[in-house]
Design a protein around this motif. Structure first.
Motif, short mmCIF file in Angstrom:
data_model
loop_
_atom_site.label_atom_id
_atom_site.label_comp_id
_atom_site.label_asym_id
_atom_site.label_seq_id
_atom_site.Cartn_x
_atom_site.Cartn_y
_atom_site.Cartn_z
N ILE A 10 -1.42 0.85 8.39
CA ILE A 10 -0.45 -0.22 8.64
C ILE A 10 -0.47 -1.22 7.48
O ILE A 10 0.57 -1.65 6.99
N PHE A 14 2.72 -1.91 5.03
CA PHE A 14 3.25 -3.27 4.93
C PHE A 14 3.24 -3.73 3.48
O PHE A 14 4.19 -4.33 2.98
N SER A 15 2.13 -3.49 2.76
CA SER A 15 2.03 -3.90 1.35
C SER A 15 3.08 -3.19 0.51
O SER A 15 3.72 -3.80 -0.36
N TRP A 17 5.97 -1.92 1.51
CA TRP A 17 7.29 -2.46 1.89
C TRP A 17 7.52 -3.82 1.24
O TRP A 17 8.58 -4.11 0.72
N PHE A 18 6.49 -4.68 1.23
CA PHE A 18 6.61 -6.01 0.66
C PHE A 18 6.84 -5.95 -0.86
O PHE A 18 7.71 -6.62 -1.40
#
Length: 125
Positions: A10, A14-15, A17-18
């Motif tokens: 996760i 998330f990293s 995507w950011f």
């Protein structure tokens, strides 16, 4: 407590995507091609290139007295003596961005909108 592989996954997603979101293409103008000449500029047909404009004034006072046009920054754009009730006509060149000017006449202060090419005004006591 040990982090589980699910938390690592996760965090990794998330990293990613950011970071990819920060590099998203913008919808602004294309700046990849250098502009070397004015003819290379692409501007809308409605763009106004003027940096100044002329406004004609006809002012009438109620008595003889000094009238001054002063901008917000304190610049005096025009001054003259208004004679009794005689109309005084003149042309004033102002920066295109200026939308109003303050007029001082016989101890009174009044703001005038610069939204027309010809402005007629009669001062009242």
């Amino acid at each position: 407590m040990r982090p589980t592989p699910l938390l690592f996954l996760i965090g990794f997603l998330f990293s990613t995507w950011f970071i990819l979101g920060c590099n998203a293409p913008s919808s602004g103008p294309d700046t990849t091609l250098p502009v070397e000449r004015t003819q290379d500029l692409r501007v809308p047909d409605s763009f106004d290139w003027r940096t100044q404009r002329d406004i004609s004034f006809t002012l009438t006072g109620y008595e003889t007295g000094l009238m001054r046009f002063i901008a917000e920054d304190g610049t005096v754009y025009h001054q003259a003596n208004l004679i009794d009730t005689q109309p005084y006509t003149f042309r004033l060149t102002v920066p295109a961005y200026m939308t109003e000017i303050t007029v001082f006449y016989n101890g009174h202060e009044q703001k005038m909108r610069l939204d027309r090419p010809e402005i007629t005004h009669t001062f009242r006591r």
